[in-house]
Design an enzyme around this catalytic site. Sequence first.
Site, short mmCIF file in Angstrom:
data_model
loop_
_atom_site.label_atom_id
_atom_site.label_comp_id
_atom_site.label_asym_id
_atom_site.label_seq_id
_atom_site.Cartn_x
_atom_site.Cartn_y
_atom_site.Cartn_z
N ASP A 106 0.81 -1.22 0.00
CA ASP A 106 0.00 0.00 0.00
C ASP A 106 0.84 1.28 0.00
O ASP A 106 0.31 2.36 -0.23
CB ASP A 106 -0.92 0.02 1.23
CG ASP A 106 -2.04 -0.99 1.13
OD1 ASP A 106 -2.29 -1.51 0.04
OD2 ASP A 106 -2.68 -1.26 2.17
N ASP A 165 -6.92 -6.36 -3.44
CA ASP A 165 -6.51 -4.96 -3.52
C ASP A 165 -5.15 -4.80 -4.22
O ASP A 165 -4.89 -3.82 -4.91
CB ASP A 165 -6.37 -4.33 -2.12
CG ASP A 165 -7.45 -4.74 -1.15
OD1 ASP A 165 -7.82 -5.92 -1.13
OD2 ASP A 165 -7.91 -3.87 -0.39
#
Length: 367
Positions: A106, A165
Amino acid sequence: MLKTIFILLSIFPFQLLLAQSSQLSDFPKGYTPEEVGKRLAYRFVDGKHALHAGKWISYPETFNWNGALQLAKITKDKKLFKLLENKFEPLFTTEKELLPIMNHVDLNMFGSLPLNLYQMTKKKKYLELGLPYADTQWEVPENGKPAEKEWADKGYSWQTRLWIDDMYMITIVQTQAYKVTKDRKYIDRAAKEMVLYLDELQRPNGLFYHAPDVPFYWGRGNGWMAAGMTELLRNLPENHPDRQRIMQGYHTMMKSLLDYQTSSGMWNQLIDQPDCWAETSGSAMFTFAFIVGVKNGWLDAEVYGPAARKAWMALVSYINDKGAVREVCVGTNKKNSKQYYYDRPRNTGDYHGQAPYLWCTVALLEK
């Protein structure tokens, strides 16, 4: 008479093509991508940073920034571009501590932003800042865990964790690195990683579990997958050995999304649950995938063009008078609980939602 019939038949395909293209171009006032994009992009310019763990520029902010930059480029809005570049400048000086570290999927994706700026400005400082984020995604740190080293030994990113994700987070920075360097290793990495996630997580119905141990079709998670495949296919060479497999996964997913689109034009927080609430960020990502698919000829324009238009018209109705998108699921970790996804809080103006709306505006404006 025969001559008249021949003329009519020759004109019909052109008229059909015109009707199909108008599905994604002729919008009423208030719904045009130029209007919507401007509202959202200028709102971002004045917005505060959305920090990861309160420390570093977060991935939702990064993707909103990228979307606004692409809008400025395609609309030739020099004022907007300058404001966005000025917003970035303190990250070289007074806000340098906000630059994400390079130790998590991320965080590494932040590199896509300076690499995007490099493509637009050719300023070397953006390349020098952005490229290490792509490189370190494949360089196991000295204190790397055994599982991370195992992934790396197989040619995958050590940041692999098999959460859906990841297939936007990893592929976007690797794809941007490929675009600026033309080094095939970056796009090969992205494609190899995508095939792994397709093989491990895509179900027979075309949708994706959030993770192998979380058997739920979460909206935005699937949105990351849809948008990730879309971006990768836009940049993957036609002769790439993994292209057919990724296109197959894309088509299978798009067919399922078409089936699960609700009568309102939206998709639900849990895609396959009719009683779940309509969620905007995932819906916008699916709409983006539809628009790009139609415009690139990957999807049947007669079928997916109207679906994309219906979705866009529905999405715009969720923007309030301040340019903030409503009904955005908050940041969500995986959890093996169906009720958990039903109960996730809903935000207004969350960058998770603002960003994919901007991607849609740019996709609609692209020729």
